[in-house]
Structure formats: C-alpha cells, structure tokens
Design a protein around this motif. Structure first.
Motif, PDB file in Angstrom:
ATOM      1  N   LEU A   1       0.757  -1.325  -0.076  1.00 47.61           N
ATOM      2  CA  LEU A   1       0.094   0.040   0.036  1.00 47.61           C
ATOM      3  C   LEU A   1       0.982   1.152  -0.057  1.00 47.61           C
ATOM      4  O   LEU A   1       0.526   2.204  -0.827  1.00 47.61           O
ATOM      5  N   LEU A   2       1.844   1.302   0.804  1.00 50.28           N
ATOM      6  CA  LEU A   2       2.947   2.290   0.762  1.00 50.28           C
ATOM      7  C   LEU A   2       3.345   2.636  -0.664  1.00 50.28           C
ATOM      8  O   LEU A   2       3.731   3.990  -1.166  1.00 50.28           O
ATOM      9  N   ARG A   3       3.693   1.683  -1.461  1.00 56.65           N
ATOM     10  CA  ARG A   3       4.148   1.874  -2.736  1.00 56.65           C
ATOM     11  C   ARG A   3       3.258   2.654  -3.510  1.00 56.65           C
ATOM     12  O   ARG A   3       3.712   2.964  -4.673  1.00 56.65           O
ATOM     13  N   MET A   4       2.010   2.705  -3.445  1.00 53.76           N
ATOM     14  CA  MET A   4       0.802   3.313  -4.134  1.00 53.76           C
ATOM     15  C   MET A   4       0.692   4.868  -3.835  1.00 53.76           C
ATOM     16  O   MET A   4       0.338   5.659  -4.451  1.00 53.76           O
ATOM     17  N   VAL A   5       1.367   5.176  -2.575  1.00 57.57           N
ATOM     18  CA  VAL A   5       1.421   6.680  -2.301  1.00 57.57           C
ATOM     19  C   VAL A   5       1.734   7.760  -3.169  1.00 57.57           C
ATOM     20  O   VAL A   5       1.231   8.640  -3.721  1.00 57.57           O
ATOM     21  N   PRO A   6       2.832   7.352  -3.833  1.00 57.73           N
ATOM     22  CA  PRO A   6       3.530   8.442  -5.143  1.00 57.73           C
ATOM     23  C   PRO A   6       2.454   8.736  -6.109  1.00 57.73           C
ATOM     24  O   PRO A   6       2.420   9.797  -6.553  1.00 57.73           O
ATOM     25  N   PHE A   7       1.479   7.905  -6.281  1.00 58.31           N
ATOM     26  CA  PHE A   7       0.506   7.768  -7.363  1.00 58.31           C
ATOM     27  C   PHE A   7      -0.678   8.851  -7.045  1.00 58.31           C
ATOM     28  O   PHE A   7      -1.228   9.490  -7.835  1.00 58.31           O
TER      29      PHE A   7
ATOM     30  N   GLU B   1      -0.259  11.327  -4.184  1.00 55.55           N
ATOM     31  CA  GLU B   1       0.317  12.405  -3.269  1.00 55.55           C
ATOM     32  C   GLU B   1       1.212  13.420  -4.370  1.00 55.55           C
ATOM     33  O   GLU B   1       2.033  12.554  -4.824  1.00 55.55           O
ATOM     34  N   ARG B   2       0.988  14.575  -4.748  1.00 53.00           N
ATOM     35  CA  ARG B   2       2.041  15.357  -5.345  1.00 53.00           C
ATOM     36  C   ARG B   2       3.450  15.489  -4.756  1.00 53.00           C
ATOM     37  O   ARG B   2       3.427  15.592  -3.509  1.00 53.00           O
ATOM     38  N   ASN B   3       4.428  15.701  -5.664  1.00 46.63           N
ATOM     39  CA  ASN B   3       5.801  15.813  -5.090  1.00 46.63           C
ATOM     40  C   ASN B   3       6.247  14.830  -4.246  1.00 46.63           C
ATOM     41  O   ASN B   3       6.738  15.423  -2.914  1.00 46.63           O
ATOM     42  N   TYR B   4       5.808  13.600  -4.104  1.00 48.92           N
ATOM     43  CA  TYR B   4       6.225  12.656  -2.992  1.00 48.92           C
ATOM     44  C   TYR B   4       7.495  12.004  -3.462  1.00 48.92           C
ATOM     45  O   TYR B   4       7.573  11.454  -4.465  1.00 48.92           O
ATOM     46  N   ASN B   5       8.290  11.895  -2.520  1.00 46.23           N
ATOM     47  CA  ASN B   5       9.694  11.279  -2.688  1.00 46.23           C
ATOM     48  C   ASN B   5       9.976  10.093  -1.902  1.00 46.23           C
ATOM     49  O   ASN B   5       9.714  10.140  -0.739  1.00 46.23           O
ATOM     50  N   LEU B   6      10.023   8.886  -2.601  1.00 49.11           N
ATOM     51  CA  LEU B   6       9.884   7.667  -2.144  1.00 49.11           C
ATOM     52  C   LEU B   6      11.367   6.946  -2.433  1.00 49.11           C
ATOM     53  O   LEU B   6      11.605   6.904  -3.740  1.00 49.11           O
ATOM     54  N   VAL B   7      12.025   6.092  -1.340  1.00 51.07           N
ATOM     55  CA  VAL B   7      13.076   5.041  -1.798  1.00 51.07           C
ATOM     56  C   VAL B   7      12.691   4.002  -1.278  1.00 51.07           C
ATOM     57  O   VAL B   7      11.991   3.717  -0.272  1.00 51.07           O
ATOM     58  N   GLU B   8      12.593   2.818  -2.020  1.00 44.39           N
ATOM     59  CA  GLU B   8      12.559   1.381  -1.898  1.00 44.39           C
ATOM     60  C   GLU B   8      13.709   0.555  -2.208  1.00 44.39           C
ATOM     61  O   GLU B   8      14.115   0.544  -3.436  1.00 44.39           O
ATOM     62  N   LEU B   9      14.644   0.276  -1.339  1.00 44.66           N
ATOM     63  CA  LEU B   9      15.812  -0.830  -1.650  1.00 44.66           C
ATOM     64  C   LEU B   9      15.446  -2.049  -0.708  1.00 44.66           C
ATOM     65  O   LEU B   9      14.923  -2.135   0.210  1.00 44.66           O
ATOM     66  N   GLY B  10      15.599  -3.275  -1.552  1.00 49.30           N
ATOM     67  CA  GLY B  10      15.401  -4.603  -0.900  1.00 49.30           C
ATOM     68  C   GLY B  10      16.029  -5.519  -2.047  1.00 49.30           C
ATOM     69  O   GLY B  10      16.692  -5.381  -2.939  1.00 49.30           O
TER      70      GLY B  10
ATOM     71  N   GLU C   1      13.375  32.188 -15.495  1.00 48.73           N
ATOM     72  CA  GLU C   1      12.081  31.569 -15.266  1.00 48.73           C
ATOM     73  C   GLU C   1      12.027  30.217 -14.313  1.00 48.73           C
ATOM     74  O   GLU C   1      12.840  29.447 -14.365  1.00 48.73           O
ATOM     75  N   SER C   2      11.231  30.185 -13.358  1.00 55.75           N
ATOM     76  CA  SER C   2      10.883  29.339 -12.127  1.00 55.75           C
ATOM     77  C   SER C   2       9.603  28.177 -12.718  1.00 55.75           C
ATOM     78  O   SER C   2       8.756  28.904 -12.767  1.00 55.75           O
ATOM     79  N   ILE C   3       9.963  27.150 -12.785  1.00 58.53           N
ATOM     80  CA  ILE C   3       9.037  26.285 -13.353  1.00 58.53           C
ATOM     81  C   ILE C   3       8.287  25.122 -12.243  1.00 58.53           C
ATOM     82  O   ILE C   3       9.361  24.516 -11.454  1.00 58.53           O
ATOM     83  N   ARG C   4       7.126  25.203 -11.983  1.00 59.14           N
ATOM     84  CA  ARG C   4       6.603  24.230 -11.149  1.00 59.14           C
ATOM     85  C   ARG C   4       6.199  22.977 -11.688  1.00 59.14           C
ATOM     86  O   ARG C   4       5.604  22.847 -12.823  1.00 59.14           O
ATOM     87  N   ALA C   5       6.265  21.872 -11.156  1.00 55.94           N
ATOM     88  CA  ALA C   5       5.802  20.577 -11.531  1.00 55.94           C
ATOM     89  C   ALA C   5       5.225  19.960 -10.361  1.00 55.94           C
ATOM     90  O   ALA C   5       5.814  20.043  -9.034  1.00 55.94           O
ATOM     91  N   ASP C   6       4.609  18.791 -10.466  1.00 51.97           N
ATOM     92  CA  ASP C   6       4.214  17.930  -9.218  1.00 51.97           C
ATOM     93  C   ASP C   6       4.256  16.461  -9.466  1.00 51.97           C
ATOM     94  O   ASP C   6       3.809  15.651  -8.839  1.00 51.97           O
ATOM     95  N   GLY C   7       5.183  16.144 -10.462  1.00 51.39           N
ATOM     96  CA  GLY C   7       5.646  14.524 -10.456  1.00 51.39           C
ATOM     97  C   GLY C   7       6.390  14.143  -9.190  1.00 51.39           C
ATOM     98  O   GLY C   7       7.211  14.603  -8.671  1.00 51.39           O
ATOM     99  N   SER C   8       5.934  13.101  -8.800  1.00 53.55           N
ATOM    100  CA  SER C   8       6.606  12.186  -7.735  1.00 53.55           C
ATOM    101  C   SER C   8       7.648  11.563  -7.974  1.00 53.55           C
ATOM    102  O   SER C   8       7.977  11.266  -9.283  1.00 53.55           O
ATOM    103  N   ILE C   9       8.715  11.273  -7.161  1.00 54.59           N
ATOM    104  CA  ILE C   9      10.284  11.025  -7.623  1.00 54.59           C
ATOM    105  C   ILE C   9      10.163   9.726  -6.695  1.00 54.59           C
ATOM    106  O   ILE C   9      10.285   9.632  -5.470  1.00 54.59           O
ATOM    107  N   VAL C  10      10.473   8.469  -7.398  1.00 53.11           N
ATOM    108  CA  VAL C  10      10.603   7.272  -6.725  1.00 53.11           C
ATOM    109  C   VAL C  10      11.935   6.633  -7.232  1.00 53.11           C
ATOM    110  O   VAL C  10      12.112   6.589  -8.476  1.00 53.11           O
ATOM    111  N   MET C  11      12.735   6.145  -6.306  1.00 53.15           N
ATOM    112  CA  MET C  11      13.923   5.391  -6.525  1.00 53.15           C
ATOM    113  C   MET C  11      14.103   4.031  -6.017  1.00 53.15           C
ATOM    114  O   MET C  11      13.822   3.777  -4.864  1.00 53.15           O
ATOM    115  N   VAL C  12      14.188   3.278  -6.883  1.00 56.43           N
ATOM    116  CA  VAL C  12      14.083   1.751  -6.422  1.00 56.43           C
ATOM    117  C   VAL C  12      15.502   0.914  -6.879  1.00 56.43           C
ATOM    118  O   VAL C  12      16.173   1.228  -7.705  1.00 56.43           O
TER     119      VAL C  12
END
Length: 682
Positions: free
Chosen positions: A211-217, A219-228, A310-321
């Motif tokens: 369920l935690l894996r789904m949070v970036p989808f 929540e805006r600008n959410y940064n998640l790391v999963e290592l395993g 120019e300053s640009i806004r975006a809301d893509g979440s970053i996930v690193m696995v």
C-alpha cells in the motif's frame, strides 16, 4: 471460472464495467508485447462482466484485436506491407516523437522499427508526452507511395491516434461511491487485487508495504525510496499498471529529459508530464550535468526548478528503487541503508532529508505464483485515473486536533509524515467527505512515522549531529498516551535498543537467586478497570510473585508520592514477565516492577535504553545487590545505554573495568520514588 468471494461480489455490485479478472490479464500479457495496462484497457472495454458468456465473447474480440494490432518480433515487414497494400494499418504501439534538423516532427514506432514516421504538429502538441518517453496508443499508420518516390522521403505517416486511456471524467466519484460498501480491510485487499496481488497469505507488514508503494500515485511531489531484494516487483507498479508513470532504467538521466529543454520552446520534462517518475536500478543512475543532482534536490524540496530566470513548477513524484546485494543486517553493519544509492547521493544528508519515506523492500515477498490473484480487481486504467485525480486533494487536515507529534520531529519530518498520511488516507477513503476512524488514521500515522524515521536513522549513521534524536512519537487526542515508533530492522529481539517502550514496560536484570545466574527480563503491565494485580505467567515463578507483591504493596502504601491523585486500588493491573536469557525466576525485580505499575497508571514511558535493577521490601527500603559489576556487564552486552541501580552499589562498582564504564551511563537512586522520577522520559 473462479469462485467469487465476498469482495468480488461487492465489487461486481457497485463497479460494473470497471472490473477485470486478473488471471485473464496475465494470460494476454504473456501472449502479446504490450504492458499490462494496455491489455486491461482492452479487457475493460469488452470483458468487464461477471457473466461467463459475456466474458468469453469479449475474450474473442480482445484476442482478435491484440493479435491483429500488436507487432511481434519478425512481423515488422508484414505490417508495413499491409500499410502499402491497403493504404492503412491499425497497430498498438509505444509512440514517441522528436524534432528533426529541418524543424519538423517525426515519430518513432519501435515495434515496426521505424524512426522517421510523419506526424502532424497538431497531434504532437495535443499529446506532448510523446516527446518525453512516449505512451501507448491505438494508431492508424499509412504508406504514401508518392512520398516514397522522393529523395529522403518519409512514406510512413500517422493519421489517427487514440490514447490507451479511459475518457470518462467522473471516475473518482464512481470509486468513492463504491468504497462505501466495503470494510476497511476488504478495501485494502481489493486495492491489492487491483494491482494483481492476492492479499490472502500476506502478513500485515507485507500488505502495508504494498500500500505504501501506491502513495506516490495519489500524492503530489512525493519522494519515495525502496531498496530491497531482487524479484519483489519493485518496478512492476510503475511500468505495467499506470500510464501516468514513467520508468527510467539504469543509465544517464539528462536534465533536459527530466526537467526542461534548454531550447527556445523550453519543452517540459518527465516530472511535468507524468504523475510518477521512477528510477529503476538507481545505483546505476547518473546525470549528464554536474549540477543534475542539485537540480534534483531542489525539485524534491520545493517542486520547482529554474531555467534561466524562469521558475517552473511541477508535481511529478520521484521514486527510486534498487537492490541490496547483501541482507539488511549486514548492510547496517558495513554502512547504512542508503548504501546502494549512486555515490553523489548515498552520503548526502541533505538529499536524504528530502526523502519522505524509505519503504522497507525486505518486507515485500518475492513475486511467485501463489502471490498473484485470480480474482476481480479494478481495470488498471480506471484505477490510475482515479489516483491521478486524487493528487488534486490533500488530507493533511485529517490530522488536525487528532494527532500530536513528539518533540523529536523536525519541520521536514512533520511535512514528510503529513504527506504519507495524506496519501494513505486517500487510498483508503477516495471521498474527501468521508469520516476517517481513529484506528485507520493511527494505522497511517504509524506507517508514515516508521518510513520517515528510517530515513532519519541513516542520516544519524552518516554522522550528522543534528539528526541524533530519532525517537519519533505521537499522541492520539489531547489526552492520549505518547506512543513511540521504532524501525524493526534496528532492533534485535533480545537487545534493549534506544527506543522508549510503551507505558508500563520496563527492562530489568535480575541478580539471580541460588544457583541461577543473572538474566535480562522485560516486565509488561497493562491497567484497566477493577482492582488487584494479576500475573499472566503460568506458572508464576515464586521469586517474581514475591517481587511483584512487594511492588504492589509499596504502590498502595505510597500512592500519593508515586502517582499523585490516582488511586491504584481502583485499577486492575495485568502483569507479564518475559525472560530473554536462561534465567527464568525473575528474582529481586521489585523496583522495576514498581516502576512498571506506576508508569502504566501515569501513561508515561521510561527512558529509552534504560535498565532498572534492585529490590524493594515491604517497608519501602532498598535491598543491596551482591553482583552489580556482573549486572553492568550484562547491560552493556544487551545494548543498554543507561543503568539505574541502588546507591549502595556505588562502592562495589570500582571493580568495573574502564572499558565497560565508558560504554554505559550508570545512575543511582535512594528509594522507589527517586527511581521512578529518574526513570521516566522527559
């Protein structure tokens, strides 16, 4: 045909047209060279039913369309010939586009091995994502004989394009109405089935990790790391389930592709085009520019990046696995849990501070046949569409006046936990108007705090002094009990650790009795309505029965000094003694027992890493301990940071070695009240 269970029946009653049997999806996804969500789009169009006859009819249509429109390896020339002979051929493919040297748009169709297909600027501007990695679509491809005669002509052209995505806009409202018929546990299971996972047989921690894996989808600008470990499906969710996610495989990540092109048109990059950008095999990722990581850090912090003035806004979440090459325990012995990250990130505490959650990939089981579901789940495209719309909402207000965080949390910690809680609540309750029960809110808070504390623990291991306080805690309600959150991989079952225990729990070392050696115990006390003290151990060790009896009588006789205006005779105490060594008697543990009884009544925790030793008699006097040096050595061995002993032990401890004395903070008490005051956490 599968046998429908309660979840299937409820889903069929409220989500008709949005369901698909996940075993059918696997059948097709193995047959045809397209992602899961493409197959589900087709199945959702023709097979969204529980009627087997309708499903069979739909399967024939899906089979026919996928067979006629997907290009297998070696069939490229056959499809090109169809375009030549008939004028147009329909295909399903990943379409990408770029600008050539003449300033014209050309498209690439990898399944046909074509890199120079004509496409109109209107079509590209309408679907800009084809410029940043592309997307799957149903395409009409033509062959123009006249253009083929020209020098360097481009005979193939795209004349029609339909994204593989649902077109309805009220999807979230449909999902919110459907949620109302499910219990929370049923809904969690249904979400897992919707991504292809069968929840039966999973532990609670395993379900929570999925369920935690789904949070970036959501929540805006959410940064998640999963290592395993390998084989746990880390990249599956980001590559196969949602067209709103983009997977960047190991290798160079260009600043232009990720953020913005340094051209006159300044085309936006992946973080502007997709809800989630996932870096797969993150250990191999590097940027083409030296300041790439700094741009990434700035974006992860604020959701903004600059191009010139120019300053640009975006809301893509970053996930690193990424993968561990060793097990978690060994990884912690040789360094820290961010070890597999690229060199420019792994020891950078500022980068770590921007990670909202570290998902424990070692809690996720390897994806095997018994882990995939054969039941109904939501069509992936419908689900990902709902998730994308949920990003426009925030549920942080759910926490207000209900959850209070402890003093160890920094501003970034609080922000990270708020975002994780918001995401988890949105997953459980898609309707913004839904009331969130305390137990579900607390569930999300505990997951969020553990995932963020894991980040903080790695910062502490790198050696930064400002991250030394990692004792995360929270209180539910203004009058609630402070509860501390730990990260299980940091704690061994038979060692003390540095975290405060729940109120009523105390570590102690018995000095032993007769032929029995000293040993480590944990006394656990719960209080409730009633009267008296009830020991749950069967049989009750006689020596511990005596110690708990002394503690009980001291509590009654000196209640005003110990617990103020609370009347212990109006409460029933249930006590359990847990032994962690060969010793089982629990002898001479009266002071620790008294502290456990008092803290359970006061709803206060004792300090983390503390061991309390000593015996109190019926008159309130403290008995001497015959082996304090041995007890101190055991305390060090068990990982304690502090030891609370009777003041009479002070002279005997001159025999404690200098090495041992530097490893533990030994403090002294004169009586039971003094011990209690020195033991309790601030």
């Amino acid at each position: 045909m599968i046998e429908l269970d309660q979840i299937d029946k409820k889903a069929a009653s409220v989500l008709d047209g949005y369901l698909v049997r996940k075993d059918l999806v696997r059948t097709f996804s193995r047959q045809f060279p397209v992602p899961t969500y493409v197959v589900e789009f087709m199945l959702g169009r023709y097979c969204a039913s529980t009627d087997q006859e309708e499903i069979d009819e739909g399967l024939e249509i899906v089979q026919r369309q996928l067979k006629s429109r997907t290009v297998r390896a070696g069939e490229e020339e056959l499809f090109k010939a169809k375009a030549l002979e008939t004028g147009e051929v329909k295909i399903i493919d990943l379409v990408t586009a770029r600008v050539d040297n003449k300033g014209e748009y050309i498209a690439s169709l990898p399944s046909l091995r074509l890199t120079d297909v004509r496409i109109s600027s209107e079509m590209v501007n309408q679907h800009e994502r084809m410029l940043t990695g592309g997307f799957y679509a149903e395409l009409g491809v033509t062959f123009d004989v006249a253009i083929a005669q020209e020098s360097k002509g481009r005979p193939f052209g795209i004349t029609s394009l339909r994204e593989i995505q649902l077109s309805k806009r009220d999807v979230l409202e449909t999902l919110a109405k459907a949620r109302a018929v499910f219990t929370t546990e049923e809904w969690k299971s249904f979400l897992l089935r919707s991504i292809g996972i069968e929840p039966r047989g999973l532990t609670e921690r395993q379900r929570d990790a999925f369920l935690l894996r789904m949070v970036p989808f959501v929540e805006r600008n959410y940064n998640l790391v999963e290592l395993g470990p390998r084989g746990t499906g880390k990249s599956h969710l980001f590559q196969q389930v949602s067209p709103y996610a983009h997977l960047v495989s190991g290798g160079k990540a260009t600043v232009a592709k990720m953020f913005v092109e340094n051209t006159a048109r300044a085309r936006r990059g992946l973080v502007c085009q997709y809800d989630v950008v996932c870096f797969d095999e993150v250990s191999g990722i590097s940027f083409d520019q030296k300041d790439g990581v700094n741009i990434m850090k700035g974006y992860m912090e604020s959701g903004e990046f600059s191009r010139g003035k120019e300053s640009i806004r975006a809301d893509g979440s970053i996930v690193m696995v990424g993968n561990f090459d060793v097990d978690v325990e060994h990884q912690q012995r040789i360094g820290h849990l961010f070890g597999p990250m690229p060199p420019e990130m792994r020891d950078d505490t500022a980068f770590m501070d921007r990670i909202h959650a570290f998902l424990p990939g070692w809690d996720v089981p390897k994806i095997q046949r018994d882990l995939v579901t054969n039941h109904f789940g939501l069509v992936s495209d419908f689900l990902s569409g709902c998730w994308s719309q949920l990003r426009n909402q925030s549920r942080v207000s759910t926490l207000q006046n209900r959850v209070y965080f402890g003093g160890a949390l920094s501003g970034r910690d609080t922000n990270a936990i708020n975002k994780t809680v918001s995401g988890l609540v949105k997953l459980l309750y898609p309707s913004a108007d839904a009331a969130v029960p305390d137990e579900d809110l607390e569930w999300s808070v505990r997951i969020a705090m553990e995932a963020r504390r894991r980040v903080k623990e790695q910062q502490k291991r790198v050696g930064a002094a400002e991250f030394r306080n990692t004792h995360f805690s929270y209180v539910m309600g203004a009058d609630g009990v402070e509860k501390f959150i730990s990260t299980p991989e940091m704690r061994s079952e038979n060692s003390i650790g540095g975290d405060p225990l729940e109120p009523g729990q105390v570590w102690t070392i018995s000095p032993g009795a007769g032929d029995e050696n000293a040993g480590l115990y944990r006394i656990e006390v719960n209080e409730g309505p009633g009267s008296g003290v009830k020991v749950l151990n069967k049989p009750i060790p006689p020596a511990f029965r005596e110690s708990i009896g002394f503690a009980e009588q001291n509590l009654y006789a000196r209640s005003t000094q110990l617990v103020g205006d609370k009347d212990p005779r109006q409460h029933e105490f249930t006590v359990q003694l847990r032994a962690f060594d060969a010793a089982k008697s629990g002898a001479k543990d009266g002071v620790a027992s008294l502290a456990a009884l008092c803290t359970s009544l006061l709803k206060r925790s004792v300090r983390g890493g503390l061991i309390i030793v000593g015996e109190v008699n019926l008159g309130g006097s403290i008995e001497t301990i015959h082996n304090p040096v041995t007890i101190a050595e055991i305390a060090v061995e068990k990982g304690a940071s502090a030891l609370l002993m009777p003041v009479a032990c002070r002279r005997q401890l001159v025999d404690l070695s200098d090495e041992m004395a530097t490893k533990i903070d030994i403090q002294f008490y004169s009586d039971g009240r003094d011990a209690l005051l020195k033991a309790m956490a601030d």
